[in-house]
Design a protein around this motif. Structure first.
Motif, PDB file in Angstrom:
ATOM      1  N   ARG A  51     -23.196  26.053  -8.931  1.00 31.44           N
ATOM      2  CA  ARG A  51     -22.556  24.861  -8.365  1.00 31.44           C
ATOM      3  C   ARG A  51     -21.918  25.165  -7.015  1.00 31.44           C
ATOM      4  N   ASN A  52     -21.340  26.339  -6.872  1.00 31.66           N
ATOM      5  CA  ASN A  52     -20.767  26.712  -5.582  1.00 31.66           C
ATOM      6  C   ASN A  52     -21.856  26.898  -4.528  1.00 31.66           C
ATOM      7  N   ALA A 110     -20.268  33.451 -13.107  1.00 30.64           N
ATOM      8  CA  ALA A 110     -19.101  32.565 -13.145  1.00 30.64           C
ATOM      9  C   ALA A 110     -17.820  33.354 -13.291  1.00 30.64           C
ATOM     10  N   GLN A 118      -8.936  21.746 -10.023  1.00 21.73           N
ATOM     11  CA  GLN A 118      -9.275  23.138 -10.247  1.00 21.73           C
ATOM     12  C   GLN A 118     -10.621  23.439  -9.587  1.00 21.73           C
ATOM     13  N   GLU A 170     -14.315  24.849  -8.807  1.00 16.98           N
ATOM     14  CA  GLU A 170     -15.517  25.115  -9.602  1.00 16.98           C
ATOM     15  C   GLU A 170     -15.696  26.626  -9.717  1.00 16.98           C
ATOM     16  N   LYS A 171     -16.090  27.101 -10.901  1.00 17.35           N
ATOM     17  CA  LYS A 171     -16.179  28.530 -11.155  1.00 17.35           C
ATOM     18  C   LYS A 171     -17.603  29.056 -11.293  1.00 17.35           C
TER      19      LYS A 171
END
Length: 167
Positions: A8-9, A53, A1, A3-4
């Motif tokens: 982190r993105n 997010a 899945q 990353e949301k």
């Protein structure tokens, strides 16, 4: 899945940009562009900022809180990715994010707001993460544009952090 979280993105985009710069491989560029598109399209807000997010339980499927440090990181990462790939729309989207921060979170000689509370204005506690990420984003905007006001404001934020947060 996938990353949301925006932060982190943004970090992943920076790593992918460095890897593409090192390797020059099309597959690395493609992966970099996928992450940049996710940040821009799925987390990008109309005012130039970015949502914190994706969130299934949040209205509209995302948490639209515009966190200062994560917004600064994402903006700078998009500018750098655009510069390395030649994708000027990424540079432009990153500059929109940095411009949002300067217009809505930065108060000259006082710092960078961690939060903006509706009806109560800007709260200016000095959080190192917010100051460092915003200064870096302003320096990145300077590198992309040559506009010395970004350099001036980034330097002012850096000195504020050093003068107030050093042990």
């Amino acid at each position: 899945q996938p990353e949301k979280l925006l932060e982190r993105n943004a970090r992943m985009l920076d790593l992918l940009t460095l890897e593409f710069r090192r390797s020059g491989r099309k597959s690395d560029r493609d992966q970099l562009l996928r992450v940049a598109k996710f940040i821009s399209e799925k987390l990008g807000l109309a005012d130039g900022s970015f949502a914190a997010a994706l969130c299934e339980s949040c209205p509209g499927g995302r948490d639209n809180t515009a966190l200062t440090d994560a917004n600064a990181m994402a903006s700078a990462a998009l500018i750098r990715a655009g510069a390395v790939t030649g994708e000027t729309d990424l540079v432009g989207r990153g500059l929109s994010g940095v411009s949002f921060l300067r217009a809505n979170r930065y108060v000259r000689n006082q710092g960078v707001a961690h939060a903006v509370i509706e009806g109560k204005g800007i709260l200016l506690p000095l959080y190192l993460d917010d100051l460092a990420a915003t200064a870096e984003a302003f320096f990145t905007a300077y590198q992309a544009t040559g506009d010395t006001s970004w350099l001036r404001d980034g330097g002012e934020i850096s000195l504020l952090a050093v003068n107030n947060l050093m042990d």
